[in-house]
Design a protein around this motif. Sequence first.
Motif, PDB file in Angstrom:
ATOM      1  N   LEU A 202       0.835  -1.208   0.000  1.00 24.14           N
ATOM      2  CA  LEU A 202       0.000   0.000   0.000  1.00 24.14           C
ATOM      3  C   LEU A 202       0.868   1.255   0.000  1.00 24.14           C
ATOM      4  N   GLU A 203       1.921   1.221   0.802  1.00 25.22           N
ATOM      5  CA  GLU A 203       2.803   2.390   0.862  1.00 25.22           C
ATOM      6  C   GLU A 203       3.507   2.593  -0.476  1.00 25.22           C
ATOM      7  N   SER A 204       3.905   1.466  -1.097  1.00 24.60           N
ATOM      8  CA  SER A 204       4.647   1.612  -2.359  1.00 24.60           C
ATOM      9  C   SER A 204       3.757   2.164  -3.479  1.00 24.60           C
ATOM     10  N   ILE A 205       2.455   1.832  -3.439  1.00 24.75           N
ATOM     11  CA  ILE A 205       1.592   2.365  -4.522  1.00 24.75           C
ATOM     12  C   ILE A 205       0.865   3.656  -4.110  1.00 24.75           C
ATOM     13  N   ALA A 206       1.188   4.175  -2.930  1.00 19.68           N
ATOM     14  CA  ALA A 206       0.522   5.407  -2.467  1.00 19.68           C
ATOM     15  C   ALA A 206       0.557   6.528  -3.510  1.00 19.68           C
ATOM     16  N   PRO A 207       1.693   6.691  -4.260  1.00 21.54           N
ATOM     17  CA  PRO A 207       1.706   7.788  -5.257  1.00 21.54           C
ATOM     18  C   PRO A 207       0.672   7.598  -6.375  1.00 21.54           C
ATOM     19  N   LEU A 208       0.130   6.387  -6.498  1.00 20.56           N
ATOM     20  CA  LEU A 208      -0.824   6.138  -7.597  1.00 20.56           C
ATOM     21  C   LEU A 208      -2.256   6.480  -7.213  1.00 20.56           C
ATOM     22  N   SER A 209      -2.469   6.819  -5.946  1.00 19.33           N
ATOM     23  CA  SER A 209      -3.822   7.071  -5.458  1.00 19.33           C
ATOM     24  C   SER A 209      -4.556   8.100  -6.330  1.00 19.33           C
ATOM     25  N   GLY A 210      -5.750   7.730  -6.779  1.00 22.57           N
ATOM     26  CA  GLY A 210      -6.548   8.633  -7.619  1.00 22.57           C
ATOM     27  C   GLY A 210      -6.452   8.315  -9.102  1.00 22.57           C
ATOM     28  N   ILE A 211      -5.465   7.470  -9.481  1.00 19.87           N
ATOM     29  CA  ILE A 211      -5.320   7.138 -10.910  1.00 19.87           C
ATOM     30  C   ILE A 211      -6.337   6.074 -11.306  1.00 19.87           C
ATOM     31  N   SER A 212      -6.953   6.274 -12.467  1.00 21.06           N
ATOM     32  CA  SER A 212      -7.898   5.296 -13.010  1.00 21.06           C
ATOM     33  C   SER A 212      -7.417   4.905 -14.408  1.00 21.06           C
ATOM     34  N   ALA A 213      -7.534   3.616 -14.740  1.00 22.31           N
ATOM     35  CA  ALA A 213      -7.090   3.178 -16.067  1.00 22.31           C
ATOM     36  C   ALA A 213      -7.968   2.030 -16.565  1.00 22.31           C
ATOM     37  N   LYS A 221     -10.368 -18.181 -14.247  1.00 23.15           N
ATOM     38  CA  LYS A 221     -10.869 -18.048 -15.623  1.00 23.15           C
ATOM     39  C   LYS A 221     -11.798 -16.849 -15.787  1.00 23.15           C
ATOM     40  N   THR A 222     -12.076 -16.139 -14.677  1.00 24.98           N
ATOM     41  CA  THR A 222     -13.013 -15.024 -14.747  1.00 24.98           C
ATOM     42  C   THR A 222     -12.253 -13.715 -14.951  1.00 24.98           C
ATOM     43  N   GLY A 223     -12.733 -12.885 -15.855  1.00 26.47           N
ATOM     44  CA  GLY A 223     -12.081 -11.597 -16.079  1.00 26.47           C
ATOM     45  C   GLY A 223     -13.112 -10.519 -16.388  1.00 26.47           C
ATOM     46  N   PHE A 224     -12.829  -9.285 -15.956  1.00 25.54           N
ATOM     47  CA  PHE A 224     -13.722  -8.159 -16.240  1.00 25.54           C
ATOM     48  C   PHE A 224     -12.921  -7.013 -16.831  1.00 25.54           C
ATOM     49  N   ARG A 225     -13.411  -6.474 -17.941  1.00 23.24           N
ATOM     50  CA  ARG A 225     -12.776  -5.318 -18.575  1.00 23.24           C
ATOM     51  C   ARG A 225     -13.542  -4.070 -18.216  1.00 23.24           C
ATOM     52  N   GLU A 226     -13.049  -3.329 -17.279  1.00 26.26           N
ATOM     53  CA  GLU A 226     -13.652  -2.044 -16.890  1.00 26.26           C
ATOM     54  C   GLU A 226     -12.531  -1.212 -16.266  1.00 26.26           C
ATOM     55  N   ALA A 227     -12.880  -0.112 -15.637  1.00 26.13           N
ATOM     56  CA  ALA A 227     -11.837   0.748 -15.066  1.00 26.13           C
ATOM     57  C   ALA A 227     -11.292   0.180 -13.754  1.00 26.13           C
ATOM     58  N   LEU A 228      -9.990   0.399 -13.555  1.00 26.26           N
ATOM     59  CA  LEU A 228      -9.322   0.088 -12.279  1.00 26.26           C
ATOM     60  C   LEU A 228      -8.987   1.422 -11.635  1.00 26.26           C
ATOM     61  N   LEU A 229      -9.210   1.512 -10.317  1.00 24.41           N
ATOM     62  CA  LEU A 229      -8.911   2.759  -9.611  1.00 24.41           C
ATOM     63  C   LEU A 229      -7.985   2.462  -8.432  1.00 24.41           C
ATOM     64  N   PHE A 230      -6.852   3.184  -8.368  1.00 24.88           N
ATOM     65  CA  PHE A 230      -5.969   3.083  -7.199  1.00 24.88           C
ATOM     66  C   PHE A 230      -6.480   4.071  -6.156  1.00 24.88           C
ATOM     67  N   THR A 231      -6.603   3.607  -4.900  1.00 25.03           N
ATOM     68  CA  THR A 231      -7.083   4.505  -3.845  1.00 25.03           C
ATOM     69  C   THR A 231      -6.084   4.509  -2.685  1.00 25.03           C
ATOM     70  N   HIS A 232      -6.352   5.353  -1.694  1.00 28.12           N
ATOM     71  CA  HIS A 232      -5.425   5.377  -0.556  1.00 28.12           C
ATOM     72  C   HIS A 232      -5.633   4.162   0.349  1.00 28.12           C
ATOM     73  N   ARG A 233      -6.653   3.349   0.055  1.00 33.88           N
ATOM     74  CA  ARG A 233      -6.854   2.122   0.843  1.00 33.88           C
ATOM     75  C   ARG A 233      -6.420   0.875   0.092  1.00 33.88           C
ATOM     76  N   GLY A 234      -6.334   0.977  -1.243  1.00 33.53           N
ATOM     77  CA  GLY A 234      -5.976  -0.189  -2.048  1.00 33.53           C
ATOM     78  C   GLY A 234      -6.501  -0.065  -3.462  1.00 33.53           C
ATOM     79  N   LEU A 235      -7.300  -1.072  -3.879  1.00 34.75           N
ATOM     80  CA  LEU A 235      -7.761  -1.120  -5.267  1.00 34.75           C
ATOM     81  C   LEU A 235      -9.275  -1.030  -5.327  1.00 34.75           C
ATOM     82  N   SER A 236      -9.779  -0.225  -6.260  1.00 37.98           N
ATOM     83  CA  SER A 236     -11.222  -0.088  -6.417  1.00 37.98           C
ATOM     84  C   SER A 236     -11.538   0.116  -7.904  1.00 37.98           C
TER      85      SER A 236
END
Length: 393
Positions: A202-213, A221-236
């Motif tokens: 979490l600390e190492s990806i802290a600079p990514l907080s707020g980025i969406s891609a 075998k399950t996959g979803f293609r939608e947006a990924l969001l980095f947050t200050h708590r983890g992944l959303s």
Amino acid sequence: MRLKSDVIVIGAGAAGMMCAIRAGQRGRSVVVLDHAKAPGEKIRISGGGRCNFTNIHAGPKNFLSANPHFCKSALARFTPADFIAMVEGHGIAWHEKSLGQLFCDNSAKDIIRMLLDEMRAAGVQLRLQTEILAVEKDSDGFRVRTSEGEYECASLVVATGGKSIPKMGATGFAYRIAELFGLALVETRPGLVPLTLDPVLLESIAPLSGISAPSEIRHGKTGFREALLFTHRGLSGPAILQISSYWREGDEIAIDIEPDVDLLLHLKKAKQANGRQSAQTALGEILPKRLAQYLTEREAISGNMADLSDRGLIRLCDAVQNWKIKPSGSEGYRTAEVTLGGIDTTGLDSRTMQAKSVPGLYFIGECVDVTGWLGGYNFQWAWASGFAAGESL
Ligand code: FDA
């Protein structure tokens, strides 16, 4: 004095209101009881206030359940088109956002108003701020003791939802009633929920907080293609919420950022066109700059593109498009949109939602072990299961 009716529905949420409407339209006397101050509170906050009320592609494949066939009958008998017809009948404007997701143009409150109008027209009585103290069954039917008096009915419908967002009054009530009447439960867990990371990651990806891609997130075998969001708590973001319903503690997920881009080809072309640019710059043409910086630094890739071997390029692509992460947990029921698991469907009739071993007792909506993907599927299950019960009682 006891108030007698044909049907009592406990829970004035999406499923309970739809069930009450259908039963009322069929001439049943119906009372809906809820402990909250207002009906349909989850509808009100859904879809960012605009309620993603259905998904035009909704089908059994979009639902998780120990028995994937259970939802088929109800979904086939009350379809997205049926709900759209009701919405249009009330003059509510709607639009498709993406991936078949339908939202109100104006406000989620339009949907609540529509359901209340339909209930009124069907003669349904709504009793709010009513605590359920006890439920009993005898040969005449059910007796429900509440903070506001006693009720009697021939058919009792439990529509109290799951455990998600306890702050909004979610309780484990349906599961307790199921246990009281000897119905089995499938273990419950939070679904459609952000995933958390261990403190070091979490600390190492802290600079990514707020980025969406745009991403594809895979679990097995399950996959979803939608947006990924980095947050200050983890992944959303939607892609993470979707995969969270499949993820189990200890499992790894694979992240593919910009899955539609042939990244190796892009990097090779960039190397050919301008060998003096850095890998970070070349990657930054595809990814947000901070993400490109993080990934190149993490892979210790510095210097010019010209100096980067083919193996180095492949390693960089792998870092972007096959990024393996083991989440440490989820944010839990506090933020989960739904509850996975619930009333075991083996104990219910899939046409009517009636408990096989307790005639007159019905379970509908989120409390049943049927959970939809993100995107309007959960409301479609609430409408369809509510309608199925309303048709039969
Ligand atoms: P729901 O939870 O709606 O209703 C249960 C009712 O029972 C409530 O009125 C509650 O007060 C009452 N109750 C609970 N315990 C009781 C007790 N002990 N005594 C008396 N009454 C009791 N889905 C979707 O398809 N599109 C979307 O846009 C969204 N958006 C969304 C946003 C957020 C923030 C959340 C948390 C969830 C969503 N969902 C969603 C999911 C959707 O809200 C959910 O699947 C449905 O509301 C489930 O409908 P139910 O009627 O089963 O339960």
